[in-house]
Design a protein around this motif. Structure first.
Motif, PDB file in Angstrom:
ATOM      1  N   GLN A  79       0.843  -1.190   0.000  1.00  0.00           N
ATOM      2  CA  GLN A  79       0.000   0.000   0.000  1.00  0.00           C
ATOM      3  C   GLN A  79       0.879   1.242   0.000  1.00  0.00           C
ATOM      4  O   GLN A  79       1.781   1.381   0.821  1.00  0.00           O
ATOM      5  N   THR A  80       0.597   2.159  -0.930  1.00  0.00           N
ATOM      6  CA  THR A  80       1.404   3.370  -1.034  1.00  0.00           C
ATOM      7  C   THR A  80       0.538   4.492  -1.601  1.00  0.00           C
ATOM      8  O   THR A  80      -0.408   4.229  -2.346  1.00  0.00           O
ATOM      9  N   PRO A  81       0.805   5.762  -1.259  1.00  0.00           N
ATOM     10  CA  PRO A  81      -0.007   6.873  -1.762  1.00  0.00           C
ATOM     11  C   PRO A  81      -0.003   6.934  -3.291  1.00  0.00           C
ATOM     12  O   PRO A  81       1.046   6.758  -3.925  1.00  0.00           O
ATOM     13  N   TRP A  82      -1.164   7.196  -3.868  1.00  0.00           N
ATOM     14  CA  TRP A  82      -1.291   7.197  -5.327  1.00  0.00           C
ATOM     15  C   TRP A  82      -0.434   8.287  -5.970  1.00  0.00           C
ATOM     16  O   TRP A  82       0.110   8.103  -7.055  1.00  0.00           O
ATOM     17  N   GLY A  83      -0.311   9.419  -5.313  1.00  0.00           N
ATOM     18  CA  GLY A  83       0.433  10.526  -5.897  1.00  0.00           C
ATOM     19  C   GLY A  83       1.892  10.219  -6.185  1.00  0.00           C
ATOM     20  O   GLY A  83       2.508  10.838  -7.069  1.00  0.00           O
TER      21      GLY A  83
ATOM     22  N   VAL B 107     -17.130  23.948  -9.878  1.00  0.00           N
ATOM     23  CA  VAL B 107     -16.062  23.392  -9.045  1.00  0.00           C
ATOM     24  C   VAL B 107     -16.162  21.872  -9.125  1.00  0.00           C
ATOM     25  O   VAL B 107     -17.194  21.291  -8.764  1.00  0.00           O
ATOM     26  N   VAL B 108     -15.090  21.237  -9.586  1.00  0.00           N
ATOM     27  CA  VAL B 108     -15.090  19.794  -9.812  1.00  0.00           C
ATOM     28  C   VAL B 108     -14.025  19.132  -8.947  1.00  0.00           C
ATOM     29  O   VAL B 108     -12.876  19.596  -8.889  1.00  0.00           O
ATOM     30  N   GLY B 109     -14.397  18.065  -8.266  1.00  0.00           N
ATOM     31  CA  GLY B 109     -13.451  17.315  -7.443  1.00  0.00           C
ATOM     32  C   GLY B 109     -12.952  16.076  -8.163  1.00  0.00           C
ATOM     33  O   GLY B 109     -13.729  15.368  -8.813  1.00  0.00           O
ATOM     34  N   VAL B 110     -11.651  15.822  -8.067  1.00  0.00           N
ATOM     35  CA  VAL B 110     -11.034  14.644  -8.675  1.00  0.00           C
ATOM     36  C   VAL B 110      -9.944  14.123  -7.743  1.00  0.00           C
ATOM     37  O   VAL B 110      -9.456  14.849  -6.876  1.00  0.00           O
ATOM     38  N   VAL B 111      -9.552  12.872  -7.944  1.00  0.00           N
ATOM     39  CA  VAL B 111      -8.439  12.329  -7.178  1.00  0.00           C
ATOM     40  C   VAL B 111      -7.136  12.844  -7.780  1.00  0.00           C
ATOM     41  O   VAL B 111      -7.025  13.003  -9.004  1.00  0.00           O
ATOM     42  N   THR B 112      -6.156  13.122  -6.947  1.00  0.00           N
ATOM     43  CA  THR B 112      -4.894  13.669  -7.428  1.00  0.00           C
ATOM     44  C   THR B 112      -4.147  12.687  -8.323  1.00  0.00           C
ATOM     45  O   THR B 112      -4.281  11.475  -8.176  1.00  0.00           O
ATOM     46  N   ALA B 113      -3.388  13.226  -9.268  1.00  0.00           N
ATOM     47  CA  ALA B 113      -2.557  12.433 -10.194  1.00  0.00           C
ATOM     48  C   ALA B 113      -3.388  11.458 -11.025  1.00  0.00           C
ATOM     49  O   ALA B 113      -2.913  10.391 -11.390  1.00  0.00           O
ATOM     50  N   SER B 114      -4.623  11.837 -11.343  1.00  0.00           N
ATOM     51  CA  SER B 114      -5.490  10.976 -12.146  1.00  0.00           C
ATOM     52  C   SER B 114      -5.707  11.580 -13.520  1.00  0.00           C
ATOM     53  O   SER B 114      -5.457  12.770 -13.758  1.00  0.00           O
ATOM     54  N   THR B 115      -6.204  10.761 -14.443  1.00  0.00           N
ATOM     55  CA  THR B 115      -6.511  11.252 -15.779  1.00  0.00           C
ATOM     56  C   THR B 115      -7.746  12.157 -15.758  1.00  0.00           C
ATOM     57  O   THR B 115      -7.999  12.879 -16.716  1.00  0.00           O
ATOM     58  N   TYR B 116      -8.499  12.110 -14.659  1.00  0.00           N
ATOM     59  CA  TYR B 116      -9.693  12.944 -14.563  1.00  0.00           C
ATOM     60  C   TYR B 116      -9.342  14.431 -14.462  1.00  0.00           C
ATOM     61  O   TYR B 116     -10.128  15.287 -14.879  1.00  0.00           O
ATOM     62  N   LYS B 117      -8.182  14.731 -13.899  1.00  0.00           N
ATOM     63  CA  LYS B 117      -7.831  16.125 -13.641  1.00  0.00           C
ATOM     64  C   LYS B 117      -7.750  16.941 -14.935  1.00  0.00           C
ATOM     65  O   LYS B 117      -8.389  18.000 -15.052  1.00  0.00           O
ATOM     66  N   ASP B 118      -6.965  16.488 -15.896  1.00  0.00           N
ATOM     67  CA  ASP B 118      -6.794  17.244 -17.140  1.00  0.00           C
ATOM     68  C   ASP B 118      -8.127  17.393 -17.874  1.00  0.00           C
ATOM     69  O   ASP B 118      -8.421  18.449 -18.453  1.00  0.00           O
ATOM     70  N   PHE B 119      -8.919  16.338 -17.847  1.00  0.00           N
ATOM     71  CA  PHE B 119     -10.221  16.377 -18.505  1.00  0.00           C
ATOM     72  C   PHE B 119     -11.119  17.410 -17.833  1.00  0.00           C
ATOM     73  O   PHE B 119     -11.801  18.203 -18.504  1.00  0.00           O
ATOM     74  N   ALA B 120     -11.111  17.424 -16.506  1.00  0.00           N
ATOM     75  CA  ALA B 120     -11.935  18.366 -15.754  1.00  0.00           C
ATOM     76  C   ALA B 120     -11.507  19.811 -16.010  1.00  0.00           C
ATOM     77  O   ALA B 120     -12.351  20.712 -16.131  1.00  0.00           O
TER      78      ALA B 120
END
Length: 284
Positions: A98-102, A163-176
């Motif tokens: 287990q390790t932080p996704w970022g 205002v949109v919430g996303v998980v850090t270092a995800s592909t959702y960020k750039d799209f959002a």
């Protein structure tokens, strides 16, 4: 010359011959031994994993039902079962990490573990840093809103200035970032669950973009008053990244995945957790 001198000279000659002969034999054995060891390492996969005999795979442990910790702090979930089955087919002991996704990708590149099996999307940027297996999972990016949805958000065209919430270092960020425009804002969270929890109080975020499976599980088990809206924004093909250049491990993982798909093991694990085949983009 005395008889004793003759005997001494003969003895010295024999010793010289023995030393020369052993020196030649040692040189030959050294060469053969080095070649044999190199061949053995290449043939048995001694360098395939960080720790011989184990397959260490990393995940955030905070993406239920893909991977999360149970009441006894053990990592469980879809990803864990897929990884354990791959380990079995590789003849290696499974070791979840287990390790932080970022920072998970940096850990793989640094050789802290052998692979990431935690729903990592295959992107061109990541492919420059690591080698990906074939897809083992297709995730559907979906918009979630508070069940009151006072702003009437129905589709991606409604996200400008929101205002949109996303998980850090995800592909959702750039799209959002593209969808909200310069007047909007994208807030990052350590996990999808933390982002979803922001929807409990309307106004903290207008929308959360995350995977359909993760979002629905959060609503069901986290008592979150939210719902999905609109069509899936995009499909994410997720693979299993290994260190760049570790072709032996990559080939072994791909072979295991092929076998699991062919003999029905993959579908059985998938339906256990999602009641569907997670390599199918629809709901069948």
């Amino acid at each position: 010359m005395t008889k004793r001198c003759v005997q001494m000279l003969l003895l010295l000659g024999v010793v010289c011959l023995l030393v020369t002969g052993c020196g030649g034999t040692q040189q030959g054995n050294s060469t053969d031994g080095a070649g044999g060891q190199a061949g053995e390492a290449a043939g048995t996969g001694a360098n395939m994993t960080v720790q011989p005999g184990t397959f260490q795979f990393a995940m955030s442990g905070m993406a239920k039902p893909y991977n999360y910790t149970d009441g006894e702090n053990n990592l469980v979930g879809f990803d864990v079962e897929i990884a354990t089955e791959i380990s079995k087919r590789l003849g290696l002991e499974p070791v979840p990490v287990q390790t932080p996704w970022g920072s998970i990708l940096q850990g793989l590149k640094a050789g802290k573990y052998d692979a990431i099996i935690g729903g990592m999307s295959i992107t061109e940027e990541r492919q420059q840093q690591v080698d990906f297996s074939q897809p083992y999972l297709i995730m559907q990016a979906v918009m979630f809103v508070n069940e009151n949805n006072s702003k009437g958000i129905k589709g991606k065209e409604d996200l400008k200035g929101k205002v949109v919430g996303v998980v850090t270092a995800s592909t959702y960020k750039d799209f959002a970032l593209e969808l909200v425009g310069p007047e909007g804002r994208v807030k990052e969270y350590e996990t999808d669950l933390f982002a979803m929890q922001e929807l409990k109080q309307e106004g903290r975020v207008d929308v959360v973009i995350t995977d359909l499976g993760v979002g629905m599980d959060a609503i069901k088990n986290g008592n979150i008053p939210a719902m999905p809206v609109g069509e899936p924004l995009f499909l994410d093909e997720c693979g299993i990244p290994v260190q760049k250049g570790n072709q032996e491990l990559l080939d072994a993982v791909n072979k295991a995945l092929d076998e699991m798909k062919q003999d029905g093991t993959y579908e059985a694990i998938s339906k256990k957790w999602f009641n569907k085949n997670m390599l199918s983009p629809g709901n069948e």
